[in-house]
Design a protein around this motif. Structure first.
Motif, PDB file in Angstrom:
ATOM      1  N   SER C 223       0.832  -1.200   0.000  1.00  0.00           N
ATOM      2  CA  SER C 223       0.000   0.000   0.000  1.00  0.00           C
ATOM      3  C   SER C 223       0.867   1.251   0.000  1.00  0.00           C
ATOM      4  O   SER C 223       2.004   1.231   0.444  1.00  0.00           O
ATOM      5  CB  SER C 223      -0.937  -0.019   1.213  1.00  0.00           C
ATOM      6  OG  SER C 223      -0.245  -0.478   2.338  1.00  0.00           O
ATOM      7  N   GLU C 224       0.277   2.311  -0.502  1.00  0.00           N
ATOM      8  CA  GLU C 224       1.023   3.563  -0.629  1.00  0.00           C
ATOM      9  C   GLU C 224       1.466   4.091   0.723  1.00  0.00           C
ATOM     10  O   GLU C 224       2.603   4.497   0.921  1.00  0.00           O
ATOM     11  CB  GLU C 224       0.145   4.609  -1.313  1.00  0.00           C
ATOM     12  CG  GLU C 224       0.481   4.815  -2.770  1.00  0.00           C
ATOM     13  CD  GLU C 224      -0.525   5.739  -3.409  1.00  0.00           C
ATOM     14  OE1 GLU C 224      -0.671   6.884  -2.938  1.00  0.00           O
ATOM     15  OE2 GLU C 224      -1.194   5.293  -4.374  1.00  0.00           O
ATOM     16  N   SER C 225       0.533   4.092   1.661  1.00  0.00           N
ATOM     17  CA  SER C 225       0.897   4.525   3.006  1.00  0.00           C
ATOM     18  C   SER C 225       0.657   3.358   3.960  1.00  0.00           C
ATOM     19  O   SER C 225      -0.471   3.121   4.365  1.00  0.00           O
ATOM     20  CB  SER C 225       0.056   5.720   3.422  1.00  0.00           C
ATOM     21  OG  SER C 225      -1.300   5.437   3.206  1.00  0.00           O
ATOM     22  N   PRO C 226       1.687   2.620   4.270  1.00  0.00           N
ATOM     23  CA  PRO C 226       1.505   1.439   5.123  1.00  0.00           C
ATOM     24  C   PRO C 226       0.942   1.831   6.474  1.00  0.00           C
ATOM     25  O   PRO C 226       1.182   2.938   6.962  1.00  0.00           O
ATOM     26  CB  PRO C 226       2.912   0.866   5.244  1.00  0.00           C
ATOM     27  CG  PRO C 226       3.827   1.984   4.898  1.00  0.00           C
ATOM     28  CD  PRO C 226       3.091   2.836   3.931  1.00  0.00           C
ATOM     29  N   ASP C 227       0.166   0.945   7.039  1.00  0.00           N
ATOM     30  CA  ASP C 227      -0.460   1.224   8.314  1.00  0.00           C
ATOM     31  C   ASP C 227       0.546   0.984   9.418  1.00  0.00           C
ATOM     32  O   ASP C 227       0.911  -0.142   9.720  1.00  0.00           O
ATOM     33  CB  ASP C 227      -1.659   0.284   8.483  1.00  0.00           C
ATOM     34  CG  ASP C 227      -2.747   0.942   9.286  1.00  0.00           C
ATOM     35  OD1 ASP C 227      -2.769   2.183   9.345  1.00  0.00           O
ATOM     36  OD2 ASP C 227      -3.555   0.211   9.864  1.00  0.00           O
ATOM     37  N   GLN C 228       1.040   2.086  10.003  1.00  0.00           N
ATOM     38  CA  GLN C 228       2.051   1.965  11.046  1.00  0.00           C
ATOM     39  C   GLN C 228       1.487   2.456  12.358  1.00  0.00           C
ATOM     40  O   GLN C 228       0.887   3.524  12.428  1.00  0.00           O
ATOM     41  CB  GLN C 228       3.283   2.779  10.659  1.00  0.00           C
ATOM     42  CG  GLN C 228       3.946   2.233   9.408  1.00  0.00           C
ATOM     43  CD  GLN C 228       5.243   2.938   9.097  1.00  0.00           C
ATOM     44  OE1 GLN C 228       5.305   4.160   9.124  1.00  0.00           O
ATOM     45  NE2 GLN C 228       6.286   2.157   8.811  1.00  0.00           N
ATOM     46  N   PHE C 229       1.698   1.627  13.402  1.00  0.00           N
ATOM     47  CA  PHE C 229       1.176   2.003  14.714  1.00  0.00           C
ATOM     48  C   PHE C 229       2.208   2.812  15.478  1.00  0.00           C
ATOM     49  O   PHE C 229       3.388   2.465  15.501  1.00  0.00           O
ATOM     50  CB  PHE C 229       0.827   0.754  15.528  1.00  0.00           C
ATOM     51  CG  PHE C 229      -0.291  -0.056  14.930  1.00  0.00           C
ATOM     52  CD1 PHE C 229      -1.112   0.463  13.930  1.00  0.00           C
ATOM     53  CD2 PHE C 229      -0.533  -1.349  15.375  1.00  0.00           C
ATOM     54  CE1 PHE C 229      -2.143  -0.279  13.391  1.00  0.00           C
ATOM     55  CE2 PHE C 229      -1.564  -2.099  14.837  1.00  0.00           C
ATOM     56  CZ  PHE C 229      -2.367  -1.580  13.840  1.00  0.00           C
ATOM     57  N   GLY C 230       1.772   3.883  16.107  1.00  0.00           N
ATOM     58  CA  GLY C 230       2.670   4.684  16.922  1.00  0.00           C
ATOM     59  C   GLY C 230       2.037   4.968  18.272  1.00  0.00           C
ATOM     60  O   GLY C 230       0.820   4.833  18.436  1.00  0.00           O
ATOM     61  N   LEU C 231       2.873   5.384  19.227  1.00  0.00           N
ATOM     62  CA  LEU C 231       2.351   5.804  20.527  1.00  0.00           C
ATOM     63  C   LEU C 231       1.833   7.223  20.366  1.00  0.00           C
ATOM     64  O   LEU C 231       2.508   8.072  19.789  1.00  0.00           O
ATOM     65  CB  LEU C 231       3.446   5.777  21.582  1.00  0.00           C
ATOM     66  CG  LEU C 231       4.213   4.469  21.737  1.00  0.00           C
ATOM     67  CD1 LEU C 231       5.245   4.601  22.845  1.00  0.00           C
ATOM     68  CD2 LEU C 231       3.268   3.320  22.023  1.00  0.00           C
ATOM     69  N   LEU C 232       0.631   7.459  20.895  1.00  0.00           N
ATOM     70  CA  LEU C 232       0.037   8.788  20.764  1.00  0.00           C
ATOM     71  C   LEU C 232       0.375   9.604  22.004  1.00  0.00           C
ATOM     72  O   LEU C 232       0.248   9.125  23.135  1.00  0.00           O
ATOM     73  CB  LEU C 232      -1.473   8.645  20.603  1.00  0.00           C
ATOM     74  CG  LEU C 232      -2.302   9.901  20.348  1.00  0.00           C
ATOM     75  CD1 LEU C 232      -3.532   9.524  19.529  1.00  0.00           C
ATOM     76  CD2 LEU C 232      -2.737  10.566  21.641  1.00  0.00           C
ATOM     77  N   MET C 233       0.853  10.833  21.761  1.00  0.00           N
ATOM     78  CA  MET C 233       1.173  11.730  22.878  1.00  0.00           C
ATOM     79  C   MET C 233       0.545  13.092  22.616  1.00  0.00           C
ATOM     80  O   MET C 233       0.191  13.423  21.488  1.00  0.00           O
ATOM     81  CB  MET C 233       2.691  11.883  23.018  1.00  0.00           C
ATOM     82  CG  MET C 233       3.360  10.688  23.663  1.00  0.00           C
ATOM     83  SD  MET C 233       5.114  10.640  23.315  1.00  0.00           S
ATOM     84  CE  MET C 233       5.129  10.065  21.645  1.00  0.00           C
ATOM     85  N   GLU C 234       0.451  13.846  23.677  1.00  0.00           N
ATOM     86  CA  GLU C 234      -0.043  15.218  23.572  1.00  0.00           C
ATOM     87  C   GLU C 234       0.820  15.971  22.560  1.00  0.00           C
ATOM     88  O   GLU C 234       2.017  15.737  22.468  1.00  0.00           O
ATOM     89  CB  GLU C 234       0.071  15.862  24.950  1.00  0.00           C
ATOM     90  CG  GLU C 234      -0.658  17.162  25.085  1.00  0.00           C
ATOM     91  CD  GLU C 234      -0.521  17.704  26.505  1.00  0.00           C
ATOM     92  OE1 GLU C 234      -0.959  18.828  26.724  1.00  0.00           O
ATOM     93  OE2 GLU C 234       0.020  16.994  27.359  1.00  0.00           O
ATOM     94  N   ASP C 235       0.204  16.871  21.817  1.00  0.00           N
ATOM     95  CA  ASP C 235       0.940  17.653  20.830  1.00  0.00           C
ATOM     96  C   ASP C 235       2.070  18.417  21.535  1.00  0.00           C
ATOM     97  O   ASP C 235       1.836  19.084  22.540  1.00  0.00           O
ATOM     98  CB  ASP C 235      -0.018  18.640  20.146  1.00  0.00           C
ATOM     99  CG  ASP C 235       0.584  19.196  18.875  1.00  0.00           C
ATOM    100  OD1 ASP C 235       1.388  18.469  18.244  1.00  0.00           O
ATOM    101  OD2 ASP C 235       0.246  20.344  18.524  1.00  0.00           O
TER     102      ASP C 235
END
Lengths: 286, 243, 274
Positions: C223-235
């Motif tokens: 896929s063009e943009s592979p589904d990558q998981f990241g840790l979500l943090m406050e901006d």
């Protein structure tokens, strides 16, 4: 007639020299207008000046009132709203018809029709007692789960049924209250002319009853317009769901604000119109 | 003389209150009978019993020699023959005057608007309402509404007309126009029963006046006798109050 | 003797604690509570990401990765606390109640405008969950065949852009609140197939969906943009550089791959969609 010339005379006099009472009332009116203006301006000022001073305002603005996200998602929301309008358009007449039928069931007086009456009572009690979303879940997933083939298992069909079941129960109660509000002398007059019960209901009672409850039913249909969004729980991508999709794609709540604006653009005029009808009716009664 | 309408021992009670306590009355064809008496004496109830709007508890009512008070009898054919006009007009507010008049003939006798229009127009014209046919009730004065109500009852071509204090709700200046209608009907030979407070009118036109007191007909007779020389003290007392 | 042992143990524990407090490490002074790392997961958290909805056990891919990252950042097992959040809570403005949030959040440029993501800790293939009935009816692992299916997905996932851009189904997809509702729709026959990340799809087809089947997968590199998981943090989170350093370390050392091998099934048996 003399009446018009008389009125004209009064109007002319008040145009030149106002009466003592008119002077007094004009003073009161100016004073109330001034107070209303001052209080409105202060509230608006508080909203637009004080709220942005709050420490978290910038973050809230970025998450809820984000211009970039708004422009990117608004057209998609409008398009999704068409589905709400469609669901509403086919549900509303079904609800009106079913509600009327149930109201008539509850009004059935012949002993042979007692089961019908019982059914009407049970129906309105049950479906007014359940949250809409629960009925949508149970019917929208439950009935198709019995093994119906496509397209008969469509969430549109069963979701619509759920809306019809719940809302027709409310509409039935409103219509019934309308029927009760027609003075018994109207039935007596119809009976004295030899009209059958059926004709009395159809030509004398119902037309008046339904006219009396138009504003109340308008309010129900405004509520329905909002509850159409609950169909999204079983799959259809209407505006509320589309806003949720955008929210998760942009990690931003602005699409919900956009959806709210679209809803308001429709419901506020409808609500004002319902109020207008209600006022008109109240005036006609007094 | 055979009576057109006969009441024998008619009793009617509402819960614990007996409103008619055994009424006997004969009304001959073409006769005009006036029921007088204080409010609550049972005049209105008696009228409503006559065209079966209220089922009677005991006694019997005979129309042309047929017992119409038989429990379980379909009241609709009887009501077509005995019209009634109410004190508060009871016009259908959502219909024009003409529609009010045509509804029952259309639905009960299956006549079309086209069939009815000429006759209905004639009735309206006769009672001075030719211009008001297509007005709604709330666009008419009380007197006009009451005349429409009379036309509505007449349109079913009843053999007997009952009038339940039809002028009581009207402003005094409008009473005359309604009473004129009754005079007209009287001339036509309509059989009529009126509950009324218009003593002068009863005296002028009635064949027979009945004084009702506490659910009974205490005294009845030709108006001259009853008004000038009542035999019962209660009748005297009542007349002294109202005349 | 017992007393001595106890004292010794206490000494060791407090020593660990002192170390774990992260004094002098990258994360010092940057966490919600000094000396503690607060990690958020879903409510409930799903297999195989977290086993038995108990992240404290460290079992399950995300739970294991979380503890590994914590350790690299200088927080021992006892200095990690868990909280639960929904997606909406994770992105709402205002103070967050977590240091980082870990529940298969796909990294997208749009989301990065609003929140911060760590480097990816997992790159997922997207897989097609369906039922044996649909397969028997002739559905195949080709884009052409997939176009003709009636699709469903969870509304809050990045499966939706993938559906619309790659598969482009002829019928509008139906969207749902969560996995359970998608499964209900599959079982009611209202949809033929749903798009999930591969580990979730494997689990659902094997355990949850009656007669479930995996039709195929879109490998990440396709896929063009592979589904990558990241840790979500406050901006603008100050912790981000520490988290990224820990993830880089884990990736380079091969520890991350080892955790993946331990908790996520080998997906080699799933056919690739052409």
């Amino acid at each position: 007639m003399d009446e018009t010339s008389l009125q004209k005379g009064v109007a002319e006099r008040s145009a030149t020299t106002p009466t003592r009472r008119e002077v007094y009332e004009a003073g009161i009116r100016r004073r109330s207008n001034r107070i209303a203006l001052i209080s409105t301006v202060s509230v608006v000022l508080a909203l637009f000046v004080l709220v942005p001073l709050a420490p978290g305002w910038e973050a809230v603005q970025r998450a809820f009132f984000n211009g970039r996200v708004f422009t990117a998602t608004f057209p998609g929301l409008l398009e999704a709203f068409l589905l709400n309008v469609m669901i509403f358009a086919w549900s509303a007449p079904l609800i009106a018809i079913t509600g009327l039928a149930i109201a008539l069931c509850r009004d059935a007086r012949a002993p042979a029709l007692f089961p019908l009456r019982l059914f009407g009572i049970a129906y309105t009690d049950i479906f007014r007692g359940l949250p809409v979303v629960l009925v949508i879940y149970i019917i929208g997933f439950g009935i198709p789960g019995l093994g119906l083939p496509r397209p008969w298992n469509s969430p549109y069909i069963w979701g619509t049924l759920a809306l019809v079941l719940v809302y027709s129960a409310y509409v039935a109660e409103v219509i019934r209250s309308g029927i009760d509000s027609i003075h018994h002398s109207q039935r007596a007059a119809a009976a004295s002319l030899g009209l059958s019960d059926r004709d009395t209901m159809r030509y004398v009672v119902l037309p008046q009853a339904i006219r009396n409850v138009v504003p109340a039913n308008m309010n129900l249909f405004i509520a329905l317009q909002k509850d159409v969004a609950l169909l999204s729980f079983i799959g259809p991508v209407e505006i509320f769901r589309q806003a949720g999709v955008y929210k998760s794609l942009y990690a931003n709540f602005t699409p919900y604000v956009g959806a709210a604006l679209i809803f308001l653009a429709l419901t506020i005029p409808a609500t004002r119109y319902a109020d207008y009808l209600m006022n008109k009716q109240n005036k006609a009664r007094t | 003389m055979t009576a057109k309408l006969s009441l024998r021992g008619v009793r009617k009670r509402f819960d614990d209150h007996e409103v008619c306590k055994g009424i006997d009355l004969d009304i001959a064809e073409g006769e005009m009978v006036c029921l007088i008496g204080a409010s609550g004496s049972g005049k209105s109830t008696l009228l409503r019993c006559m065209n079966l709007l209220e089922p009677i508890d005991d006694g019997s009512i005979w129309l042309d020699g047929t017992d119409i008070s038989e429990p379980g009898l379909d009241p609709q054919p009887v009501r077509q023959q005995i019209g009634i006009v109410f004190q508060s007009y009871n016009l259908f507010p959502h219909m024009t005057a003409a529609e009010n008049v045509m509804l029952a003939p259309r639905r009960v006798r299956g006549l079309s608007r086209e069939d009815l229009r000429p006759r209905v127009t004639q009735l309206f014209t006769r009672f001075g309402l030719g211009e008001r046919m297509d007005h709604y009730p709330d666009q008419l004065s009380g007197g006009q509404q009451q005349r429409v109500a009379i036309i509505r009852a007449l349109a079913m071509e009843p053999q007997i007309m009952l009038f339940d204090e039809i002028t009581s709700a009207l402003d005094p200046e409008l009473v005359g126009e309604v009473l004129d209608v009754l005079r007209d009907l009287r001339k036509q030979g309509m059989t009529m029963v009126l509950a009324t407070h218009e003593m002068g009118f009863a005296r002028e036109l009635a064949d027979k006046v009945c004084f009702l007191d506490a659910g009974r007909i205490l005294e009845q007779g030709p108006p001259e006798t009853l008004f000038s020389n009542p035999s019962e003290p209660r009748t005297k007392a009542f007349l002294a109050r109202v005349l | 003797m017992k007393l001595i042992a106890c004292t010794a143990l206490t000494a060791i524990v407090s020593a660990t604690a002192a170390f774990a407090a992260g004094d002098g490490t990258c994360a010092a002074g940057k966490t919600l509570t000094e000396g503690t790392l607060t990690i958020a997961t879903g409510n409930p958290a799903y297999y195989p990401w977290v086993m038995n909805d108990a992240p404290e056990s460290g079992e399950g891919f995300e739970a294991a990765v979380a503890y590994a990252i914590a350790e690299k950042m200088g927080f021992g097992k006892n200095n990690v606390t868990w909280v639960r959040t929904s997606f909406d809570e994770a992105i709402q403005p205002g103070a967050k109640n977590f240091d980082f949030n870990m529940q298969q959040y796909s990294i997208t440029p749009e989301r990065e405008e609003m929140v911060d993501f760590s480097l990816p800790y997992y790159t997922s293939a997207m897989a097609v969950l369906t039922t044996q009935n649909v397969v028997d009816a002739g559905a195949q692992a080709t884009l052409d065949s997939l176009k003709g299916l009636k699709w469903g997905a969870v509304a809050t996932t990045t499966a939706i852009p993938m559906l619309n851009e790659v598969i482009q189904p002829s019928d509008e997809p139906l969207l749902y609140n969560d996995n359970a509702d998608v499964n209900a729709a599959i079982m009611a026959g209202q949809i033929d197939a749903a798009l999930y990340d591969l580990p979730t799809a494997l689990y659902l087809s094997a355990v949850v969906v009656e007669g479930g089947a995996l039709l195929g997968q879109f490998p990440p590199d396709q896929s063009e943009s592979p589904d990558q998981f990241g840790l979500l943090m406050e901006d603008g989170s100050a912790l981000r550089e520490c988290v990224d350093a820990a993830i880089t370390e884990l990736t380079e050392s091969g520890e991350l791959a080892a955790i993946e091998a331990q908790w996520l099934s080998e997906a080699t048996g799933v056919p690739v969609i052409k």
